[in-house]
Design a protein around this motif. Sequence first.
Motif, PDB file in Angstrom:
ATOM      1  N   GLY A  23       9.167 -63.930  37.204  1.00 22.48           N
ATOM      2  CA  GLY A  23       9.443 -65.235  37.784  1.00 22.48           C
ATOM      3  C   GLY A  23       8.602 -66.310  36.746  1.00 22.48           C
ATOM      4  N   SER A  24       7.442 -65.712  36.345  1.00 25.64           N
ATOM      5  CA  SER A  24       6.562 -66.589  35.521  1.00 25.64           C
ATOM      6  C   SER A  24       7.305 -67.375  34.253  1.00 25.64           C
ATOM      7  CB  SER A  24       5.295 -65.961  35.212  1.00 25.64           C
ATOM      8  OG  SER A  24       5.436 -64.739  34.621  1.00 25.64           O
ATOM      9  N   VAL A  25       8.389 -66.313  33.677  1.00 29.81           N
ATOM     10  CA  VAL A  25       9.116 -66.949  32.565  1.00 29.81           C
ATOM     11  C   VAL A  25       9.609 -68.460  33.052  1.00 29.81           C
ATOM     12  CG1 VAL A  25      11.107 -66.507  30.916  1.00 29.81           C
ATOM     13  CG2 VAL A  25       9.696 -64.599  31.750  1.00 29.81           C
ATOM     14  N   ILE A  26      10.300 -68.321  34.106  1.00 31.31           N
ATOM     15  CA  ILE A  26      11.118 -69.373  34.516  1.00 31.31           C
ATOM     16  C   ILE A  26      10.356 -70.511  34.787  1.00 31.31           C
ATOM     17  CG2 ILE A  26      12.530 -70.439  36.175  1.00 31.31           C
ATOM     18  CD1 ILE A  26      13.606 -67.592  36.498  1.00 31.31           C
ATOM     19  N   PHE A  27       9.004 -70.386  35.540  1.00 34.55           N
ATOM     20  CA  PHE A  27       8.165 -71.338  35.973  1.00 34.55           C
ATOM     21  C   PHE A  27       7.263 -71.873  34.859  1.00 34.55           C
ATOM     22  CE2 PHE A  27       9.206 -69.183  39.961  1.00 34.55           C
ATOM     23  CZ  PHE A  27       9.806 -70.382  40.484  1.00 34.55           C
ATOM     24  N   GLU A  28       6.965 -71.153  34.128  1.00 36.29           N
ATOM     25  CA  GLU A  28       6.138 -71.498  32.915  1.00 36.29           C
ATOM     26  C   GLU A  28       6.668 -72.075  31.636  1.00 36.29           C
ATOM     27  OE1 GLU A  28       3.823 -68.065  31.398  1.00 36.29           O
ATOM     28  OE2 GLU A  28       2.852 -67.831  32.998  1.00 36.29           O
ATOM     29  N   ASN A  29       8.045 -71.866  31.809  1.00 33.70           N
ATOM     30  CA  ASN A  29       9.203 -72.905  30.875  1.00 33.70           C
ATOM     31  C   ASN A  29       9.488 -74.236  31.569  1.00 33.70           C
ATOM     32  OD1 ASN A  29      10.952 -73.227  28.959  1.00 33.70           O
ATOM     33  ND2 ASN A  29      12.626 -72.681  30.640  1.00 33.70           N
ATOM     34  N   GLN A  41       5.961 -68.337  29.077  1.00 34.92           N
ATOM     35  CA  GLN A  41       6.439 -69.133  28.014  1.00 34.92           C
ATOM     36  C   GLN A  41       6.302 -68.743  26.852  1.00 34.92           C
ATOM     37  OE1 GLN A  41       3.784 -72.297  26.725  1.00 34.92           O
ATOM     38  NE2 GLN A  41       5.276 -73.829  27.375  1.00 34.92           N
ATOM     39  N   LEU A  42       5.122 -67.801  26.494  1.00 36.88           N
ATOM     40  CA  LEU A  42       5.280 -67.176  25.111  1.00 36.88           C
ATOM     41  C   LEU A  42       6.416 -66.087  24.977  1.00 36.88           C
ATOM     42  CD1 LEU A  42       3.659 -66.508  22.535  1.00 36.88           C
ATOM     43  CD2 LEU A  42       2.629 -64.803  23.701  1.00 36.88           C
ATOM     44  N   PHE A  43       6.580 -65.593  25.896  1.00 39.47           N
ATOM     45  CA  PHE A  43       7.959 -64.504  26.057  1.00 39.47           C
ATOM     46  C   PHE A  43       9.153 -65.116  25.949  1.00 39.47           C
ATOM     47  CE2 PHE A  43      10.685 -61.328  28.413  1.00 39.47           C
ATOM     48  CZ  PHE A  43      10.539 -60.688  27.450  1.00 39.47           C
ATOM     49  N   TYR A  44       9.193 -66.293  26.609  1.00 41.84           N
ATOM     50  CA  TYR A  44      10.439 -67.262  26.382  1.00 41.84           C
ATOM     51  C   TYR A  44      10.688 -67.692  24.963  1.00 41.84           C
ATOM     52  CZ  TYR A  44      13.885 -71.005  26.849  1.00 41.84           C
ATOM     53  OH  TYR A  44      14.840 -71.966  26.877  1.00 41.84           O
ATOM     54  N   GLN A  45       9.808 -68.281  24.416  1.00 36.28           N
ATOM     55  CA  GLN A  45       9.571 -68.859  22.945  1.00 36.28           C
ATOM     56  C   GLN A  45       9.982 -67.614  22.076  1.00 36.28           C
ATOM     57  OE1 GLN A  45       5.873 -70.511  22.872  1.00 36.28           O
ATOM     58  NE2 GLN A  45       6.390 -72.553  23.680  1.00 36.28           N
ATOM     59  N   SER A  46       9.386 -66.267  22.311  1.00 33.49           N
ATOM     60  CA  SER A  46       9.623 -65.384  21.524  1.00 33.49           C
ATOM     61  C   SER A  46      11.177 -64.854  21.462  1.00 33.49           C
ATOM     62  CB  SER A  46       8.670 -64.235  21.581  1.00 33.49           C
ATOM     63  OG  SER A  46       7.268 -64.766  21.866  1.00 33.49           O
ATOM     64  N   VAL A  47      11.580 -64.949  22.760  1.00 33.63           N
ATOM     65  CA  VAL A  47      12.954 -64.531  22.818  1.00 33.63           C
ATOM     66  C   VAL A  47      14.025 -65.609  22.168  1.00 33.63           C
ATOM     67  CG1 VAL A  47      15.068 -64.400  24.413  1.00 33.63           C
ATOM     68  CG2 VAL A  47      12.801 -63.323  24.937  1.00 33.63           C
ATOM     69  N   MET A  48      13.639 -66.842  22.344  1.00 33.21           N
ATOM     70  CA  MET A  48      14.479 -67.764  21.310  1.00 33.21           C
ATOM     71  C   MET A  48      14.096 -67.584  19.938  1.00 33.21           C
ATOM     72  SD  MET A  48      15.939 -69.121  23.978  1.00 33.21           S
ATOM     73  CE  MET A  48      16.716 -70.624  23.577  1.00 33.21           C
ATOM     74  N   MET A  49      13.101 -67.272  19.444  1.00 27.76           N
ATOM     75  CA  MET A  49      13.010 -67.293  17.907  1.00 27.76           C
ATOM     76  C   MET A  49      13.156 -65.704  17.649  1.00 27.76           C
ATOM     77  SD  MET A  49       9.628 -69.885  17.809  1.00 27.76           S
ATOM     78  CE  MET A  49       8.742 -68.679  17.051  1.00 27.76           C
TER      79      MET A  49
END
Lengths: 289, 324
Positions: B263-269, B278-286
């Motif tokens: 869940g922290s992926v969603i909330f930190e985003n 958030q780092l994970f999300y950014q890394s997935v996008m890039m």
Amino acid sequence: MTVSSQQSEVRSLKYIFWRRFKKNRLAVFGGVIVFILFTVAILAPFIAPHGPDVIDVKHVLEPPSLQHPFGTDDLGRDILSRVIYGSRISLAVGFVAVGIATIAGIIFGALSGYYGRWADTVIMRFVDIMLAIPTFFLILAVIAMLEPGIWNIMIVIGLTSWMGVARLVRAEFLSLKEREFVLAARALGASDFRIIFRHILPNAMSPVLVSAVLGIAGAVLVESALSFLGIGVQPPTASWGNILTIGKDNIEIAWWISVFPGIAIFITVLAYNLLGEGIRDSIDPRLKI
Amino acid sequence: MITYLLKRLLEMIPTLFGITIISFFIIQLAPGKPTDVLADLNPKMTPEARERLTKYYNLDKPIHVQYLMWLKRVVKLDFGDSFSTDRRPVWTKIKERLSITILINSLALVLIFAIAIPIGVSSAVHQYSLYDKITTMLVFIGFAIPTFWLALLLMILFGVNLHWLPVSGLKSLGYENLSIMGKIWDSVSHLILPVTLEAFGGLAGISRYMRSNMLEVIRQDYITTARAKGLSERKVIYKHALRNALLPVITLLGLSIPGLIGGSVIFENIFGIPGMGQLFYQSVMMRDYPVIMGILTIGAILTLLGNMLADIGYALTDPRIRAR
């Protein structure tokens, strides 16, 4: 035992199920909503007041009105029509993902419970490992390696949510395989394949059915979250999650984009949960899922 | 107790091993592996990035060699260098973001148990009362609300309309100039929405679970005995029943950790919090593969540690477990 007495037994079980189910008002309510959702998804082109992708630069970010009951988004697209078309995505993802998870869960659970010994150890260890990895991380990582898109999402959600089913099926098999009818089948020379799929599995299906219905609710939630993050269904295809992304980008000026698709997700998930719990209570109130 | 702990630790090893194997095979899905002809057409994968990937994962070697060489580095927490422009080591990037994610998740966990346990207990004690019916209904609603949507709604209400709470980041712009109390309030106010929402996701399930445990326990003979010998209802519920009903909930604590971390992926985003999610999300996008694999592995290890802590808690509270 004659064939007719067997049939009346089956009929009466169904009868008991229906009698219990009909009494559960919340479950019936859930069932009706699910039926309506199906109808809306199938008849989307006839129900939607506008095309889901029709861009109208003259009516950008308009609040709800008679023309656009749910308002319009940043490209002037009708939110109501997009929400209606989004129901197709939700339904498709829910059913396909849960279908994959259920089939995988049945196969792993049956092998594990029926054969026991090392097959059981290996499969249950695999289940433990899958459960130790945060599912959402796993899904995101796999999607990052592949391309985001509806088919990949269905497959990935399915392949990361079969573990619960496998455990349920295994538990059922462990107790059922010792019963007399299995011994009888084996004594008659039935193959393992036949015993597993024709004799034991039909008796183990009720908890699987319940967890599948509840699983659809979970899959709908995950799909919407992924699409919201931009890693799910890609625009311009409308999905409830990616409409909310636009809502988040315009949160200070256009609340309606954020509100309505969320209500759609909420009602859908609630309906499947009520239906699933209702089916469980009607089959066997003591069933623990 | 010590033998029990050692046993649990030993049991973790094959799981840990399995996690690395799964992580390793996920990277095999990445475009850029030797067999993937389509990768030539993938604009997101520059030749240079592919070369680095090949080099780091030894993609030119046989697969078991690849795995062993990768594992040897992972044991030392060396996940290679990030593909992003800063090219810093993955572990350094994760380390500086780990604490805020752990903080928010721990606070959320405390909040979940502080709210869910009393709710579960009281609705079990007053089964079929109006209170019980209302909480049951709220639980159904809680299960069905997508929490990221609730986050948007609360942002609209508290952030946009009422201006009570900040909706993004961890600190306000003029943070340095605030008094000590001002600084504390500033940090707290930034955490209120994310922590509440993280907690919300687990609330429904755990209060429900608590209720059914409690219902089971208060039907036991020893509760009747306790009542029969004239103990006050308060003592019966809170001393005799609650303790036993709480035990299984402790294991649930361990099981809820993967969900929280996910869940922290969603909330930190949503809330712009510079954490691991958030780092994970950014890394997935890039498509920053080394970071993705690093976080996946670390996330799984955190989950295992959480389960371990829950097991220890369980063993501490229940002597029967230790004896096994």
